[in-house]
Design an enzyme around this catalytic site. Structure first.
Site, PDB file in Angstrom:
ATOM      1  N   LYS A  77      19.662 -14.253 -87.591  1.00 31.68           N
ATOM      2  CA  LYS A  77      18.475 -14.248 -86.730  1.00 31.68           C
ATOM      3  C   LYS A  77      17.402 -15.176 -87.302  1.00 31.68           C
ATOM      4  O   LYS A  77      17.269 -15.288 -88.532  1.00 31.68           O
ATOM      5  CB  LYS A  77      17.959 -12.804 -86.648  1.00 31.68           C
ATOM      6  CG  LYS A  77      16.757 -12.579 -85.754  1.00 31.68           C
ATOM      7  CD  LYS A  77      16.406 -11.084 -85.710  1.00 31.68           C
ATOM      8  CE  LYS A  77      15.232 -10.781 -84.815  1.00 31.68           C
ATOM      9  NZ  LYS A  77      14.935  -9.322 -84.772  1.00 31.68           N
ATOM     10  N   SER A 152      14.801  -7.169 -80.238  1.00 32.74           N
ATOM     11  CA  SER A 152      14.452  -8.565 -80.321  1.00 32.74           C
ATOM     12  C   SER A 152      15.587  -9.476 -80.811  1.00 32.74           C
ATOM     13  O   SER A 152      15.532 -10.685 -80.616  1.00 32.74           O
ATOM     14  CB  SER A 152      13.256  -8.731 -81.263  1.00 32.74           C
ATOM     15  OG  SER A 152      13.590  -8.317 -82.566  1.00 32.74           O
ATOM     16  N   SER A 176      15.667  -3.164 -82.815  1.00 31.81           N
ATOM     17  CA  SER A 176      16.106  -4.518 -82.459  1.00 31.81           C
ATOM     18  C   SER A 176      17.535  -4.894 -82.818  1.00 31.81           C
ATOM     19  O   SER A 176      17.990  -5.971 -82.445  1.00 31.81           O
ATOM     20  CB  SER A 176      15.174  -5.549 -83.077  1.00 31.81           C
ATOM     21  OG  SER A 176      14.003  -5.604 -82.314  1.00 31.81           O
TER      22      SER A 176
HETATM   23  N1  GLN Z   1      11.279  -3.318 -79.165  1.00 30.96           N
HETATM   24  C1  GLN Z   1      10.639  -3.018 -80.415  1.00 30.96           C
HETATM   25  C2  GLN Z   1       9.355  -3.797 -80.538  1.00 30.96           C
HETATM   26  O1  GLN Z   1       9.115  -4.594 -79.714  1.00 30.96           O
HETATM   27  C3  GLN Z   1      11.572  -3.286 -81.553  1.00 30.96           C
HETATM   28  C4  GLN Z   1      11.355  -4.531 -82.291  1.00 30.96           C
HETATM   29  C5  GLN Z   1      12.192  -4.674 -83.518  1.00 30.96           C
HETATM   30  O2  GLN Z   1      12.957  -3.760 -83.885  1.00 30.96           O
HETATM   31  N2  GLN Z   1      12.025  -5.791 -84.193  1.00 30.96           N
HETATM   32  O3  GLN Z   1       8.599  -3.598 -81.431  1.00 30.96           O
END
Ligand code: GLN
Length: 477
Positions: A77, A152, A176
């Site tokens: 990532k 994400s 995420s």
């Molecule tokens: N959807 C969550 C957020 O927007 C998770 C993000 C993540 O785990 N990096 O914060």
């Protein structure tokens, strides 16, 4: 034609001379090329990966001992540092930035002879649930290109889903890794907070962030985890606990004590088919000789607000370093003073969602509001930790949906950030409490999309989590 099933099978084929690392890398490079419309990769290291593969093939043929991840083709990532390679967190503010060092997790992968094929798209600074907030544009779900892959770490999930690499790394601050795994029909593992060093992981919310693994099966996820986990002098929050060889113990078929929270399966946001699928699975698990007990959970409606208060607060502090002074985007607009200079750089460099969160985080930390929001959310976090300890004093694992719905349609939730945040209802629990969680791709919805089940274990009990996962995968429809 190169075919991949697991790290084990691949390495067996390599040692038997049935394939080569070069063949594997060439295969993935052409798959990446053929799947460009998915927008999963933002950088591909084609020449470098081929050279590395050639060197590994030579080494193996010379009869040298090979690394545990010898020839394994991995994507990462765009929030994980890889020395001398681009790193942007899918943000305009880090455009043209190059990592000065490698994350400890990356060092460990390279040490065991993995091949890093490229960097995957994601939501800007890992903030999002759909991979629509990226300076590189959205990522498409390979099962249905009108849908999001989740976020994400959407690019990393699609890279595995579409067969563009063998395994990939993401990061999980609030789901995420688990949620995009759920939306894409693959395995997504978030280890215990502090199991893997965060050195070299771009900080979003430091007391939540953890690197996680995407794979097609539990064995591959276990193999990668045991290499990247462990003590690290560069991260004071990482645990000193020895890392078990999870993959060697996966075949043990222990009986576990599962618990689930009734409220999670009765929540109005949960899709009926998902609820039915999980209820049937619970019966199957019982019939298989495990114990499954329903518990009640009084905090379900508090976890998303607590998560978004605490993470935006941490993010507002972590992201204050991007000011355009020493590195990153710098505006060409003239500034009369330093404040204006920062304003121009940050207003132009960051995207909308990141700015929203910096403002929200600054607000909840400000004088007069701190006690009402930040301090209160910390109390909720403490309550959740206590509840978790209580549950794990009697049970081994918690079962929960991963997401209340299957993958959303592209654009479905972009105008309603609250609706987007509320969809994180089942994943943020593990990050608030620091426990490990995994999403397993067991089901298919009547609309054709996959969905998974999430299981969570006590801190540092990745072994039970993975052993139970291996057994649950047998119930795959
Ligand atoms: N959807 C969550 C957020 O927007 C998770 C993000 C993540 O785990 N990096 O914060």
């Amino acid at each position: 034609m190169f075919e991949y099933t697991s790290i084990n099978q691949y390495q067996l084929a390599l040692t038997q001379g049935k394939t080569t690392c070069i063949e594997a890398v060439r295969h993935y490079l052409s798959e990446i090329e053929n799947s460009k419309q998915l927008n999963a990769f933002v950088h591909v290291f084609a020449d470098e990966a081929i050279q590395k593969a050639a060197a590994l093939d030579e080494k193996r043929k010379a009869g040298d001992t090979i690394g545990k991840l010898h020839g394994v083709v991995i994507a990462i990532k765009d929030v994980i540092c890889y020395k001398d390679h681009p790193l942007t967190a899918a943000s305009g503010i880090l455009k043209k930035f190059t990592s000065l060092y490698s994350a400890t997790a990356i060092e460990n992968l390279l040490q065991e002879e993995a091949i890093i094929i490229g960097v995957c798209n994601c939501d800007e600074f890992a903030m999002g649930s759909t991979n629509e907030n990226s300076v590189y544009g959205k990522v498409l779900n390979a099962i249905d290109e009108t849908r999001v892959p989740g976020g994400s770490s959407g690019g990393s999930a699609v890279a595995v889903q579409a067969g563009l690499c063998m395994v990939s790394l993401g990061s999980d601050t609030g789901g995420s890794v688990r949620q995009p795994a759920d939306f894409c029909g693959i395995v997504g593992l978030k280890p215990t907070y502090g199991r893997i060093s965060r050195y070299g992981l771009i900080a979003y919310a430091s007391s939540f962030d953890q690197i996680g693994v995407f794979a097609g099966n539990v064995d591959d996820a276990s193999k990668v985890l045991e290499i990247i986990a462990g003590a690290d002098e560069y991260d004071s929050t990482v645990s000193q606990k020895p890392v078990e060889t999870y993959s060697a113990a996966l075949k043990e078929t222990k009986k576990f004590r599962f618990a689930y929270f009734k409220e999670t399966l009765e929540h109005p946001s949960l899709d009926n088919e998902i609820a039915n699928g999980i209820n049937k699975l619970i019966e199957q698990i019982r019939n298989d000789g495990h114990e499954v007990t329903a518990l009640s959970f009084e905090y379900l409606d508090y976890i998303v607000p607590a998560y978004y208060i605490l993470t935006t607060a941490e993010a507002s502090s972590n992201l204050s370093r991007y000011d355009g002074v020493r590195y990153g985007y710098r505006s060409s607009k003239p500034s009369i003073d330093l404040t204006e200079f920062y304003k121009h750089n940050r207003s132009e460099g960051f995207g909308k969602e990141v700015k929203r969160r910096i403002m929200l985080g600054t607000f909840v930390l400000s004088t007069g509001y701190y006690d009402a929001y930040f301090a209160k959310a910390q109390k909720v976090r403490r309550k959740l930790v206590e509840k978790t300890e209580l549950v794990f004093s009697e049970f081994d694992l918690i079962l929960m949906p991963t997401s209340p719905s299957v993958a959303f349609k592209i654009g479905e939730k972009t105008d309603d950030p609250i609706a987007m945040y509320l969809a994180d209802i089942y994943t943020v629990f593990a990050n608030l409490t620091g426990i490990p969680g995994i999403s397993l791709p067991l089901f298919k919805h009547s609309n054709g999309m996959p969905f998974g089940i999430q299981i969570m274990a006590k801190q540092f009990n990745e072994l039970s989590l993975l052993q139970a996962s291996q057994q649950l995968m047998e119930f795959k429809k």
